[in-house]
Motif scaffolding. Structure first.
Motif, PDB file in Angstrom:
ATOM      1  N   ARG A   1       0.865  -1.177   0.000  1.00 15.14           N
ATOM      2  CA  ARG A   1       0.000   0.000   0.000  1.00 15.14           C
ATOM      3  C   ARG A   1       0.900   1.225   0.000  1.00 15.14           C
ATOM      4  NH1 ARG A   1      -1.988   3.015   4.092  1.00 15.14           N
ATOM      5  NH2 ARG A   1      -1.300   1.480   5.606  1.00 15.14           N
TER       6      ARG A   1
ATOM      7  N   THR B   1       1.883  -5.435   2.622  1.00 15.62           N
ATOM      8  CA  THR B   1       0.633  -5.893   3.238  1.00 15.62           C
ATOM      9  C   THR B   1       0.416  -7.370   2.958  1.00 15.62           C
ATOM     10  OG1 THR B   1      -0.742  -5.420   1.305  1.00 15.62           O
ATOM     11  CG2 THR B   1      -0.445  -3.631   2.879  1.00 15.62           C
ATOM     12  N   ASN B   2      -0.513  -7.964   3.718  1.00 16.65           N
ATOM     13  CA  ASN B   2      -0.922  -9.320   3.387  1.00 16.65           C
ATOM     14  C   ASN B   2      -2.037  -9.245   2.354  1.00 16.65           C
ATOM     15  OD1 ASN B   2      -3.308  -8.771   4.792  1.00 16.65           O
ATOM     16  ND2 ASN B   2      -2.741  -9.960   6.577  1.00 16.65           N
TER      17      ASN B   2
ATOM     18  N   HIS C   1      -5.095  -9.590   2.622  1.00 15.28           N
ATOM     19  CA  HIS C   1      -6.320  -8.979   3.139  1.00 15.28           C
ATOM     20  C   HIS C   1      -6.151  -7.475   3.341  1.00 15.28           C
ATOM     21  CE1 HIS C   1      -8.057 -12.902   3.647  1.00 15.28           C
ATOM     22  NE2 HIS C   1      -6.998 -13.287   4.321  1.00 15.28           N
TER      23      HIS C   1
ATOM     24  N   LYS D   1      -3.881  -5.956   5.332  1.00 21.06           N
ATOM     25  CA  LYS D   1      -3.334  -5.571   6.633  1.00 21.06           C
ATOM     26  C   LYS D   1      -1.846  -5.244   6.494  1.00 21.06           C
ATOM     27  CE  LYS D   1      -2.652  -7.044  11.337  1.00 21.06           C
ATOM     28  NZ  LYS D   1      -2.515  -8.119  12.277  1.00 21.06           N
ATOM     29  N   ASP D   2      -1.438  -4.087   7.002  1.00 23.06           N
ATOM     30  CA  ASP D   2      -0.030  -3.690   6.952  1.00 23.06           C
ATOM     31  C   ASP D   2       0.823  -4.681   7.728  1.00 23.06           C
ATOM     32  OD1 ASP D   2      -0.783  -1.485   5.518  1.00 23.06           O
ATOM     33  OD2 ASP D   2      -0.474  -0.054   7.139  1.00 23.06           O
TER      34      ASP D   2
ATOM     35  N   ARG E   1      -3.545   0.303  -3.194  1.00 17.70           N
ATOM     36  CA  ARG E   1      -2.891  -1.006  -3.078  1.00 17.70           C
ATOM     37  C   ARG E   1      -2.216  -1.300  -4.402  1.00 17.70           C
ATOM     38  NH1 ARG E   1      -6.890  -5.307  -0.708  1.00 17.70           N
ATOM     39  NH2 ARG E   1      -4.960  -6.447  -0.408  1.00 17.70           N
TER      40      ARG E   1
END
Length: 99
Positions: free
Chosen positions: A5, A30-31, A33, A35-36, A54
């Motif tokens: 991101r 990030t993953n 999903h 999430k950082d 993203r």
């Protein structure tokens, strides 16, 4: 290749000559999903990404190939802007249990 991101941009008036005109962005890994993961780095932007988007990021020699120049001093490049990510949760859970 991984998902990140864009969280900022870099402005550098003095830099290696081959980086002139290049847009440098701060990216947080990030993953899938969104999430950082906590790791941030600088990536050269090939596609015109903006803060908050993203993105798909490549690193190493693949990043240099995105600019068609193996001598350019970069090790990460933004090569895509993500519209959506679809993950089969049952497959992801199964794979994580196998690890």
């Amino acid at each position: 290749m991984f998902i990140g991101r864009v969280v900022g941009h870099i402005w550098a008036t003095k830099k290696e000559e081959s980086l002139s005109g290049m847009k440098l962005m701060v990216v947080c890994k990030t993953n899938d999903h969104g999430k950082d993961m906590g790791e941030t780095f600088v990536a050269a932007d090939v596609v015109g990404a903006g803060i908050g988007e993203r993105v798909l990021v490549v690193n190493g020699s693949t990043a240099r190939k995105a600019f068609n120049d193996d001598s350019i001093p970069i090790d990460a490049a933004i090569v895509g802007i993500i519209d959506t990510v679809e993950v089969d949760k049952s497959l992801a859970e199964k794979e994580s249990k196998e690890l």
